[in-house]
Structures are given as C-alpha cells and as structure tokens.
Design an enzyme around this catalytic site. Structure first.
Site, PDB file in Angstrom:
ATOM      1  N   ILE A 157      61.878  68.909 120.246  1.00 53.68           N
ATOM      2  CA  ILE A 157      62.503  70.027 120.946  1.00 53.68           C
ATOM      3  C   ILE A 157      61.570  71.221 120.974  1.00 53.68           C
ATOM      4  CG2 ILE A 157      64.414  71.677 120.901  1.00 53.68           C
ATOM      5  CD1 ILE A 157      66.176  69.452 119.769  1.00 53.68           C
ATOM      6  N   ASP A 176      54.470  74.653 112.063  1.00 56.30           N
ATOM      7  CA  ASP A 176      55.121  73.484 111.490  1.00 56.30           C
ATOM      8  C   ASP A 176      54.183  72.894 110.441  1.00 56.30           C
ATOM      9  OD1 ASP A 176      56.234  70.962 110.874  1.00 56.30           O
ATOM     10  OD2 ASP A 176      57.227  70.894 112.824  1.00 56.30           O
ATOM     11  N   ASP A 263      73.538  79.957 118.193  1.00 50.05           N
ATOM     12  CA  ASP A 263      74.407  78.882 118.644  1.00 50.05           C
ATOM     13  C   ASP A 263      74.986  78.117 117.459  1.00 50.05           C
ATOM     14  OD1 ASP A 263      75.513  77.192 120.793  1.00 50.05           O
ATOM     15  OD2 ASP A 263      74.202  75.638 119.959  1.00 50.05           O
ATOM     16  N   GLU A 268      81.142  76.911 110.409  1.00 55.28           N
ATOM     17  CA  GLU A 268      81.620  76.718 111.774  1.00 55.28           C
ATOM     18  C   GLU A 268      83.036  76.151 111.754  1.00 55.28           C
ATOM     19  OE1 GLU A 268      78.809  74.341 113.957  1.00 55.28           O
ATOM     20  OE2 GLU A 268      77.174  75.781 113.655  1.00 55.28           O
ATOM     21  N   HIS A 287      77.935  76.365 119.189  1.00 56.64           N
ATOM     22  CA  HIS A 287      77.194  75.122 118.926  1.00 56.64           C
ATOM     23  C   HIS A 287      77.186  74.214 120.159  1.00 56.64           C
ATOM     24  CE1 HIS A 287      75.832  72.460 115.331  1.00 56.64           C
ATOM     25  NE2 HIS A 287      75.213  72.083 116.442  1.00 56.64           N
ATOM     26  N   ALA A 289      74.357  74.450 122.553  1.00 59.24           N
ATOM     27  CA  ALA A 289      73.043  74.498 123.201  1.00 59.24           C
ATOM     28  C   ALA A 289      72.608  73.127 123.708  1.00 59.24           C
ATOM     29  CB  ALA A 289      71.994  75.067 122.249  1.00 59.24           C
ATOM     30  N   GLY A 290      72.958  72.095 122.982  1.00 58.65           N
ATOM     31  CA  GLY A 290      72.543  70.752 123.375  1.00 58.65           C
ATOM     32  C   GLY A 290      73.549  70.021 124.240  1.00 58.65           C
TER      33      GLY A 290
END
Length: 332
Positions: A157, A176, A263, A268, A287, A289-290
């Site tokens: 991603i 990373d 997001d 949650e 939640h 975004a995907g």
C-alpha cells in the site's frame, strides 16, 4: 438432514457474489450480526470447517478451541491483529488475508484527504450556503505539487501511495526498516528512503502504513508530531494505536499542525468524549479507507477463492507460513 458438504461461517459483511460462489460448493452461514453475538458465533462454529472475518471478529485461542473442525480462516482485508496467529499455527489453521485487494482504495483515500487538508477549502459549504463568503480565509491553502509526502511503512500500500503522490508532482520520502536501502521499490516508485526522523522533518504530508505491534504503538506521539512543520498534515489508515490520539488532538487545537485524517482508532467505534472531539481541520471516517464497491468485490472474490481452494484441495501447511508472511508484509 446431514450433509457431507463442508461448512463455512462468515461473521461480517462479504460481497454477495463472493458468498454466492461459496454456496455452490459449501454450506454457508453468512450473518454479519454474528460479530456482535459471541454465543451465536460459537454455536455456529461448533461444526464449521472455515471462518471468514473482517477486522472486528476476534479469532482467539478460545474461539478456536470451540471450533475443532475449523482449519481455514479467511480475512476480508490485510491486517491480522485480530487473529491469534500463534494459536492458528498451533492448531494447524491456515489464514488467508486479501493481500493487495484493497490497496488501490486506501491509496486513493490518502491522496484525496491529502489534497483536501492541504487546500483547506472543502469544509465551507454550509457557511457559503448561508450567505457567508470566507474567500480571504480560504485563500491560503497549499498545493500538493512540490511538497513532500512521508510514507511511513513501504509495503504494497505504501508503495502504491508513493506512485500516486509522485504522479501529482510530490516528492516522496519513504521509511521502512524492513526494506533495504538498495531495494528496487525505491527507484520503481520514485521515492527516497530516509530515516524516520528525517522523513518526518521533510514532510508536508505524513501517511502511515504499518501494522499495530508493540514497536509501532504510538509511533507518532507528541515528540514525533513536534518534529513536523506547522502546516503538515497527518493521515492514518493503518491501525488505531499507531498515532497517539490525545497528542494529535492537542497539536491540532494548539495550531501546531495543519490538519489530520483518521480512518482508524484505538477503540472502534470511537467513543463519545474522545479528545479528538472539537479538534480543528480534522477528518474522521469509520474505518472505510479500504472499502469501495470495487475493492469489496476484489476482496470477496480473492478470499472466497483462497478459502474454497484450501477446503477442496487441502494445501500443505507450508502455504500457511508463506501466506501469513506475505500478509504481514503488505500492511507495513
């Protein structure tokens, strides 16, 4: 009447066409309310051979103990923090995430919210409709082109986000620790690998794409937010807990940060009375975004195919290790 067909339990939303494809071969119990009714879920799993979940169903050792026939878990997404991987391994349960299937949806969300927050002009519709004309106040937005996006976590991603950011004229600073400095992905995406601190200091936009593990909890806390430029914006589509919500709210309210989009949250649904309430220049989404029409279809189709193949063909356990490693890589 007893059947020899294997049983699949689906405890959260799954694309209808994907569910129908499974029903042609298996007995399917597809009920999105099961995630909120643990006793019914346990009863459904007592004679099940596979379980398909999103991010809310907690696949714990205790849940698996009550599902002795379950040997396959399908994950409608890529994050695996709601699945006890060690317990799955001990019980010979294979886990199949939807690796890469929602990457485009997340990447487009990141770019869209970046543009909205940098420009700062898209939350004034109510004021304009009421006859106000905040033209002067909204004339100092920033362009994305020429700015720098820090992509924290450079898995699948993160790399797609970097490509899209470069496509609109942004520079990309990537971080990373698991990606070598000479990895081909830096050059392929047009990103420059940097240290974590250097990426934050360079950023006009910070977007986070890491799993939630002990080393990433509060990865962006008060000290890290203080490194950012006062106009910088922060976007988190990875996991709640990676960004310190209290520190973020404080920075926004004190004008030390240009804006943020979250997001995902530590708890949650987000509870009333959160420190985020009332923070300026803040976009909150539940939640999603995907989640798009297209990504839901891709995710459902991919997971259905993997679960079906595992149940019908009985792949070797080594596949499980490979799938889990690949799934973890993709959510960095």
């Amino acid at each position: 009447m007893k059947t020899d067909r294997k049983k699949i339990v689906i405890s959260e939303f799954m694309d209808t066409q994907a569910v129908d494809s499974l029903k042609r071969h298996f007995d399917v119990c597809a009920d999105p309310s099961l995630v909120d009714e643990p006793e019914r879920l346990r009863d459904a799993l007592a004679d099940a051979d596979a379980l398909i979940v999103r991010n809310r169903t907690q696949v714990t050792a205790a849940l698996l103990d009550g599902a002795p026939r379950v040997k396959v878990v399908g994950r409608l997404g890529v994050g695996l923090d709601n699945i006890a991987l060690g317990a799955c391994k001990d019980r010979g349960v294979r886990v199949f995430p939807a690796t890469g299937a929602n990457a485009r949806a997340v990447a487009e969300y990141v770019i869209a919210t970046s543009l909205m927050l940098l420009r700062g002009a898209y939350l004034s519709s109510a004021a304009v409709a009421q006859g106000q004309w905040p033209r002067a106040a909204l004339s100092n937005g920033r362009e994305a082109a020429g700015g720098t996006m820090a992509v924290i976590g450079f898995g699948g991603i993160g790399q797609l986000v970097a490509q899209l950011a470069c496509g609109i004229g942004m520079r990309v600073a990537g971080y990373d620790p698991q990606v070598p400095a000479d990895a081909a992905c830096w050059q392929e995406t047009g990103a420059q690998g940097m240290s974590f601190d250097d990426a934050l200091r360079a950023a006009d936009v910070v977007t986070v794409h890491v799993p939630l593990v002990e080393s990433t909890r509060n990865l962006l806390g008060a000290a890290q937010l203080a490194m950012l430029k006062p106009h910088a914006v922060v976007i988190n589509t990875s996991r709640g807990g990676v960004v310190d919500e209290s520190a973020l709210a404080c920075a926004l309210k004190q004008g030390r940060l240009g804006g943020a989009a979250l997001d995902v949250f530590a708890d949650e649904p987000l509870k009333a009375g959160s420190p985020l309430a009332g923070a300026p220049n803040l976009i909150l989404t539940p939640h999603i975004a995907g989640l798009t029409v297209q990504s839901n279809e891709r995710v459902g189709t991919l997971v259905a195919s993997r679960v079906m193949h595992a149940l019908l063909e009985g792949e070797h356990d080594s596949t499980n290790t490979r799938e889990l490693r690949h799934g973890t890589d993709i959510i960095r």
